[in-house]
Design an enzyme around this catalytic site. Sequence first.
Site, mmCIF file in Angstrom:
data_model
loop_
_atom_site.group_PDB
_atom_site.id
_atom_site.type_symbol
_atom_site.label_atom_id
_atom_site.label_comp_id
_atom_site.label_asym_id
_atom_site.label_seq_id
_atom_site.Cartn_x
_atom_site.Cartn_y
_atom_site.Cartn_z
ATOM 1 N N ARG A 107 58.861 -15.192 78.469
ATOM 2 C CA ARG A 107 59.057 -15.267 79.922
ATOM 3 C C ARG A 107 59.012 -16.708 80.428
ATOM 4 O O ARG A 107 58.459 -16.990 81.497
ATOM 5 C CB ARG A 107 58.029 -14.421 80.673
ATOM 6 C CG ARG A 107 57.887 -13.001 80.165
ATOM 7 C CD ARG A 107 59.191 -12.261 80.168
ATOM 8 N NE ARG A 107 59.077 -10.914 79.600
ATOM 9 C CZ ARG A 107 60.120 -10.124 79.409
ATOM 10 N NH1 ARG A 107 61.341 -10.522 79.699
ATOM 11 N NH2 ARG A 107 59.966 -8.925 78.903
ATOM 12 N N ASN A 149 50.552 -12.399 73.066
ATOM 13 C CA ASN A 149 51.080 -11.643 71.927
ATOM 14 C C ASN A 149 51.019 -12.584 70.728
ATOM 15 O O ASN A 149 51.907 -13.409 70.536
ATOM 16 C CB ASN A 149 52.522 -11.202 72.182
ATOM 17 C CG ASN A 149 52.608 -10.284 73.393
ATOM 18 O OD1 ASN A 149 51.909 -9.294 73.485
ATOM 19 N ND2 ASN A 149 53.457 -10.641 74.351
ATOM 20 N N LYS A 227 44.646 -9.894 74.223
ATOM 21 C CA LYS A 227 45.432 -8.747 74.676
ATOM 22 C C LYS A 227 45.299 -7.708 73.564
ATOM 23 O O LYS A 227 45.761 -7.945 72.442
ATOM 24 C CB LYS A 227 46.893 -9.174 74.863
ATOM 25 C CG LYS A 227 47.871 -8.024 75.128
ATOM 26 C CD LYS A 227 49.289 -8.558 75.380
ATOM 27 C CE LYS A 227 50.294 -7.447 75.610
ATOM 28 N NZ LYS A 227 51.641 -7.950 75.937
ATOM 29 N N GLU A 231 51.068 -2.773 74.512
ATOM 30 C CA GLU A 231 52.428 -3.130 74.085
ATOM 31 C C GLU A 231 52.462 -3.493 72.602
ATOM 32 O O GLU A 231 53.034 -4.510 72.204
ATOM 33 C CB GLU A 231 52.981 -4.260 74.962
ATOM 34 C CG GLU A 231 53.040 -3.866 76.435
ATOM 35 C CD GLU A 231 53.617 -4.921 77.367
ATOM 36 O OE1 GLU A 231 53.551 -6.107 77.029
ATOM 37 O OE2 GLU A 231 54.129 -4.532 78.437
ATOM 38 N N ARG A 264 41.987 -9.071 78.499
ATOM 39 C CA ARG A 264 42.966 -8.625 79.504
ATOM 40 C C ARG A 264 42.952 -7.104 79.678
ATOM 41 O O ARG A 264 42.790 -6.367 78.707
ATOM 42 C CB ARG A 264 44.381 -9.087 79.120
ATOM 43 C CG ARG A 264 44.496 -10.599 79.086
ATOM 44 C CD ARG A 264 45.874 -11.034 78.665
ATOM 45 N NE ARG A 264 46.855 -10.980 79.719
ATOM 46 C CZ ARG A 264 48.030 -10.381 79.612
ATOM 47 N NH1 ARG A 264 48.375 -9.707 78.525
ATOM 48 N NH2 ARG A 264 48.895 -10.413 80.606
ATOM 49 N N ASP A 310 53.025 -4.677 87.112
ATOM 50 C CA ASP A 310 53.334 -5.864 86.316
ATOM 51 C C ASP A 310 54.062 -6.898 87.163
ATOM 52 O O ASP A 310 55.267 -7.084 87.000
ATOM 53 C CB ASP A 310 54.201 -5.434 85.118
ATOM 54 C CG ASP A 310 54.342 -6.532 84.089
ATOM 55 O OD1 ASP A 310 53.620 -7.537 84.196
ATOM 56 O OD2 ASP A 310 55.180 -6.383 83.180
ATOM 57 N N GLU A 332 44.488 -12.246 87.526
ATOM 58 C CA GLU A 332 45.629 -12.830 86.797
ATOM 59 C C GLU A 332 46.879 -12.740 87.664
ATOM 60 O O GLU A 332 47.270 -11.657 88.089
ATOM 61 C CB GLU A 332 45.866 -12.083 85.471
ATOM 62 C CG GLU A 332 47.039 -12.647 84.667
ATOM 63 C CD GLU A 332 47.265 -11.947 83.323
ATOM 64 O OE1 GLU A 332 46.293 -11.727 82.574
ATOM 65 O OE2 GLU A 332 48.432 -11.609 83.031
ATOM 66 N N GLU A 338 58.985 -14.104 86.247
ATOM 67 C CA GLU A 338 59.627 -13.103 85.397
ATOM 68 C C GLU A 338 60.488 -12.120 86.191
ATOM 69 O O GLU A 338 61.652 -11.910 85.872
ATOM 70 C CB GLU A 338 58.542 -12.344 84.606
ATOM 71 C CG GLU A 338 59.109 -11.219 83.762
ATOM 72 C CD GLU A 338 58.049 -10.483 82.958
ATOM 73 O OE1 GLU A 338 56.877 -10.895 82.980
ATOM 74 O OE2 GLU A 338 58.417 -9.492 82.302
ATOM 75 N N TRP A 468 58.950 3.159 79.692
ATOM 76 C CA TRP A 468 57.962 2.193 80.155
ATOM 77 C C TRP A 468 57.105 2.671 81.324
ATOM 78 O O TRP A 468 56.230 1.947 81.809
ATOM 79 C CB TRP A 468 58.655 0.872 80.526
ATOM 80 C CG TRP A 468 59.297 0.239 79.330
ATOM 81 C CD1 TRP A 468 60.580 0.410 78.901
ATOM 82 C CD2 TRP A 468 58.669 -0.626 78.377
ATOM 83 N NE1 TRP A 468 60.793 -0.292 77.754
ATOM 84 C CE2 TRP A 468 59.640 -0.958 77.405
ATOM 85 C CE3 TRP A 468 57.393 -1.166 78.255
ATOM 86 C CZ2 TRP A 468 59.360 -1.787 76.319
ATOM 87 C CZ3 TRP A 468 57.116 -2.003 77.181
ATOM 88 C CH2 TRP A 468 58.098 -2.299 76.227
#
Length: 604
Positions: A107, A149, A227, A231, A264, A310, A332, A338, A468
């Site tokens: 992103r 990630n 995290k 996902e 998170r 999100d 956050e 994004e 999603w």
Amino acid sequence: MYRNWLRKFPDLPADFSALEKPSDLAAWELSQWLPAHSFTLVKEPDLGDGFRISGSTVTGGETGLLYGVWALLRHMQGGAPLPAESSPRYPLRMINCWDNMDGSVERGYAGRSLFFEGGEFAYDPARIRHLARMMASVGLNVICINNVNVHEPAQGLIAERLPELSALADLFRPFGVRLMVSVDFSMPLREGLPTADPLDPDVQAWWRRTAEKVYDEVPDLAGFLVKADSEGRPGPFTYGRSHADGANLLARALKPFGGTLVWRCFVYNCRQDWRDTATDRGKAAFETYQPLDGLFEDNVILQVKNGPFDFQIREPLSPLLLSMKKTSLALEVQLAQEYTGQQIDLYTMAPLWREIFEDLPQENLSAAAAVSNLGRDENYFGHPLAAANFFGFGLMSWNPDFSPAESVAQWIRLTYDFSAEQADNLKRWMLSSREIYELYAGQLGLCWMITPHTHYGPNPSGYEYDLWGTYHRASRDAVGIDRTEKGTGYISQYPPELADRYRDPETCPDNLLLFFHRLPYSFALKDGCPLIQRLYDDHFEGAELAARMERELTALPFPEPDAGEIARRAAKQRENAQNWRDVINTFFHRLSGVPDARGRKIYD
Ligand code: GCU
């Protein structure tokens, strides 16, 4: 080198051998601006990040002196009000980079990573120091350098790459900026253990040893960011353990070294069936974490996205932020645009943060974190005006009561030499940019009409039949999701007064109406306008405003290269807004069959 809002300040020296700590740098910055004798710096360690300015004396802790000097410099150069004393509301004011070691940025809309390339550390020390100086100038004090990630080779940041991490930490240190790293919960498996179960003694011993090695190399590391179970990332659920078990495992390892574990809360089922209308992704974080309130070690901070989904253009505040009374929290937000125009469309965020901070209980909020909008583009931010978001986030995470208008005005004064009228004009467009984007890309709390995966441009059905959990369920007669007790029940996660306000479409703010309610196209909004007509009107208006903004922004005397960058982006934004207008209006017109009351062009 391009220096953003510090462009009128002198270059940093090439030799940093005499500038080891923030108070050294405070003295250096001051000496560049004022004859050395006119201001005295007095260190009072107990003040920490805080400072006092009285007469010609700046008193502060080790880092407080640097922040005090920057307050003074912003005052002299940018006309900022000079506080007699100040200390930050949140001890941790963090930038979270989503940089991968292959050089890509998840992103990222400002070029490749400032830190990595080709699986290695690869950076220009001068640019890193300049970034650290930008952070210090607005009070930011932590930077997490890698993506949440975590993939190979980034796991190695807390193993074989520690010496390189240490070298990078050395560059940030004089600016009062500490590093943080994102770590992979399953890291013990990589190092040969048969499990990563948080209750396994060998796993616990492994994390303790790892923390010891990490702090040997980087004694002031701020901590780890995680995290987990989100996902596709590994986490404690694999072993039937809770997120308190998972977070405490790492927190206990970090505690002897004063490290913080930031965990998170972006956890939800990302493999939902669109046919299932009972499951609501918005409920997931609260359901996972609220029952664990009070079970976390005191060096754990739970980091919660501002909204329950999100980073959409408008979401209500996450109910989790309102309901964890016994746990330290971090808010956050996302500087990376994004879903909000990808640093092509103009989107100034300070007004959004004002709303968030206004509604947020402050007692157990101990950190503010922003997903970075940085990259290797010459100007660091892609869109020259996106720098104001980084700047504003610094000021508002120091003082959440700071006025958005003042933050933007200050940034303009520091960055450009404009007349008062020109500066006002720019400020007006920047402050209204969120509403303009919202008009064409997601009004009335309608989210997820964006192109899947790239998250740029309109695609109203793109996420509708996907896994999603992000649906608007527009039909021939109605649109939106009923999140009251008659629907998904999400609303009951709010404290009663807020739930009452949102429950009734008459009292629910129009800009969140379709987030909380499913309503017929004929539903009359607060001003009497039927919902379908508002959908059309907003899109026409958003496109018109984007066109006007292009005309007015390009008439301002920006210096090059900003002028060219801004003109290119404003033209693209005008096209985007027209595209959003036509796609979304046609979508609703085809579904509802209702014509535009003002007879404007809607394509069949
Ligand atoms: C969003 C985003 C991802 C990111 C995730 C996160 O889903 O699209 O790229 O990894 O948020 O916040 O972890």
